[in-house]
Design an enzyme around this catalytic site. Structure first.
Site, PDB file in Angstrom:
ATOM      1  N   LYS A  53      -5.344 -30.710  87.590  1.00  7.28           N
ATOM      2  CA  LYS A  53      -4.851 -31.983  88.116  1.00  7.28           C
ATOM      3  C   LYS A  53      -5.641 -32.381  89.354  1.00  7.28           C
ATOM      4  O   LYS A  53      -6.018 -33.538  89.525  1.00  7.28           O
ATOM      5  CB  LYS A  53      -3.349 -31.874  88.451  1.00  7.28           C
ATOM      6  CG  LYS A  53      -2.469 -31.933  87.204  1.00  7.28           C
ATOM      7  CD  LYS A  53      -1.035 -31.516  87.467  1.00  7.28           C
ATOM      8  CE  LYS A  53      -0.247 -31.497  86.153  1.00  7.28           C
ATOM      9  NZ  LYS A  53       1.099 -30.934  86.274  1.00  7.28           N
ATOM     10  N   GLN A  97       5.455 -28.969  90.282  1.00  8.77           N
ATOM     11  CA  GLN A  97       5.143 -28.323  89.002  1.00  8.77           C
ATOM     12  C   GLN A  97       6.342 -27.511  88.498  1.00  8.77           C
ATOM     13  O   GLN A  97       6.932 -26.732  89.236  1.00  8.77           O
ATOM     14  CB  GLN A  97       3.910 -27.421  89.168  1.00  8.77           C
ATOM     15  CG  GLN A  97       3.399 -26.787  87.896  1.00  8.77           C
ATOM     16  CD  GLN A  97       2.838 -27.791  86.895  1.00  8.77           C
ATOM     17  OE1 GLN A  97       2.287 -28.821  87.260  1.00  8.77           O
ATOM     18  NE2 GLN A  97       2.983 -27.495  85.620  1.00  8.77           N
ATOM     19  N   ASP A 120       5.846 -38.214  87.794  1.00  2.00           N
ATOM     20  CA  ASP A 120       6.198 -37.469  86.581  1.00  2.00           C
ATOM     21  C   ASP A 120       7.250 -38.211  85.745  1.00  2.00           C
ATOM     22  O   ASP A 120       7.457 -37.893  84.580  1.00  2.00           O
ATOM     23  CB  ASP A 120       6.819 -36.109  86.974  1.00  2.00           C
ATOM     24  CG  ASP A 120       5.869 -34.955  86.782  1.00  2.00           C
ATOM     25  OD1 ASP A 120       5.011 -35.033  85.883  1.00  2.00           O
ATOM     26  OD2 ASP A 120       6.008 -33.962  87.524  1.00  2.00           O
TER      27      ASP A 120
END
Ligand code: GUN
Length: 285
Positions: A53, A97, A120
């Site tokens: 990422k 995460q 997200d």
């Protein structure tokens, strides 16, 4: 029939070029999109994702910060960091995460992220907006799946779509997105009876289960579009999807490889969402 490849890698390169251009334009207006990635503990798969990422951000000119926290980090400590990032004007997107260590309640953390920085799309506000068909941030993997289908000129309207897996990250949101594109959608899971029969009806089959090579050729309709969201590491170190590629690629009309299918699309949509978050915050200036 030999399936055509849904080449996530090359589609994502195309989209990343467009993102890079837009990031440049935004920078010209004095706003550099910024993403914070928070990783707790040392789950090896998570470490790889987080590294990828960051690299992707760098390649398109997005500023990124990485927070690598020890496994022993408390929920309170993590909430403090999220709160600080919520208030940090250099940061437009926050990604924590998953999975988090067991002593931390993921829902509590996800709810603490400012919805306008929730790239997200996991905050209940964004989940709800997607549910009512007014999406703000769409979760990256389902979004990537839909973009890949769109870029390949595959029509969704009126098709029978079967989603195997009902997670909040993939199964549920991808089912909503397919429904919003007028597919007729069935969601299957571990308790589904006659899974093979249900899957065989699918014009579009999405595998998001997390079990290596679970989807075999006898579960797939001739000519179907097969999208493999799984990434499973076998004991010999190799990576395989949830679909038995060798078998299914001889029967499907389209198929995603693993790696090089959905994975690169997920990261690209994260960049897209971060750019969008920065754009919206620039509008508010
Ligand atoms: N873990 C696996 N996939 C994802 C994702 O898309 N976002 C986050 N935050 N964690 C994940």
């Amino acid at each position: 029939m030999t399936a055509k490849i849904l080449d996530g890698k090359s589609i994502s390169e195309e989209i990343k070029n467009a993102i890079k251009f837009e990031v440049g334009r935004l920078k010209g207006k004095g706003v550099t999109p910024g993403l914070a990635v928070v990783l707790v503990g040392d789950n090896p798969a998570s470490k790889v994702y987080v590294k990828n990422k960051q690299k992707a951000c760098e390649n398109v000119g997005i500023y990124s910060e990485e927070y690598k926290l020890p496994e022993s980090t408390s929920q309170e400590e993590l909430l403090t960091i999220v709160d600080r990032l919520n208030k940090n004007s250099k940061i437009h997107g926050i990604l924590v995460q998953l999975p988090l260590p067991k002593h931390i309640n993921s829902d509590t953390i996800l709810k603490a992220i400012n919805p306008s920085k929730d790239v997200d799309g996991f905050h209940p506000y964004n989940v709800g907006m997607l549910m009512i068909g007014e999406p703000v941030f769409i979760p990256c993997t389902p979004y990537g799946v839909m973009k890949m289908v769109e870029h390949s000129g595959i029509a969704v309207e009126g098709k029978t779509a079967v989603v195997v897996g009902r997670s909040n990250i993939v199964g549920k949101p991808v089912a909503l997105l397919l429904m919003q594109k007028n597919a007729t959608v069935t969601i299957c899971h571990s308790k589904t009876k006659d899974l093979a029969e249900v899957c065989k009806n699918a014009d579009i089959l999405i595998a998001a289960i997390g079990k290596p090579k679970m989807i075999r050729a006898d579960m797939v309709k001739e000519g179907a579009v097969v999208i493999d969201v799984g990434i499973n590491r076998l004991s010999d170190g190799s990576l395989v999807g949830d679909v038995d590629y060798e078998e299914v690629s001889k029967k499907a009309g389209w198929i995603t490889p693993v790696p090089g299918g959905v994975g690169p699309m997920t990261i690209t949509m994260l960049l897209n969402n971060t750019l969008e978050a920065a754009r919206k915050s620039a509008e508010g200036l």
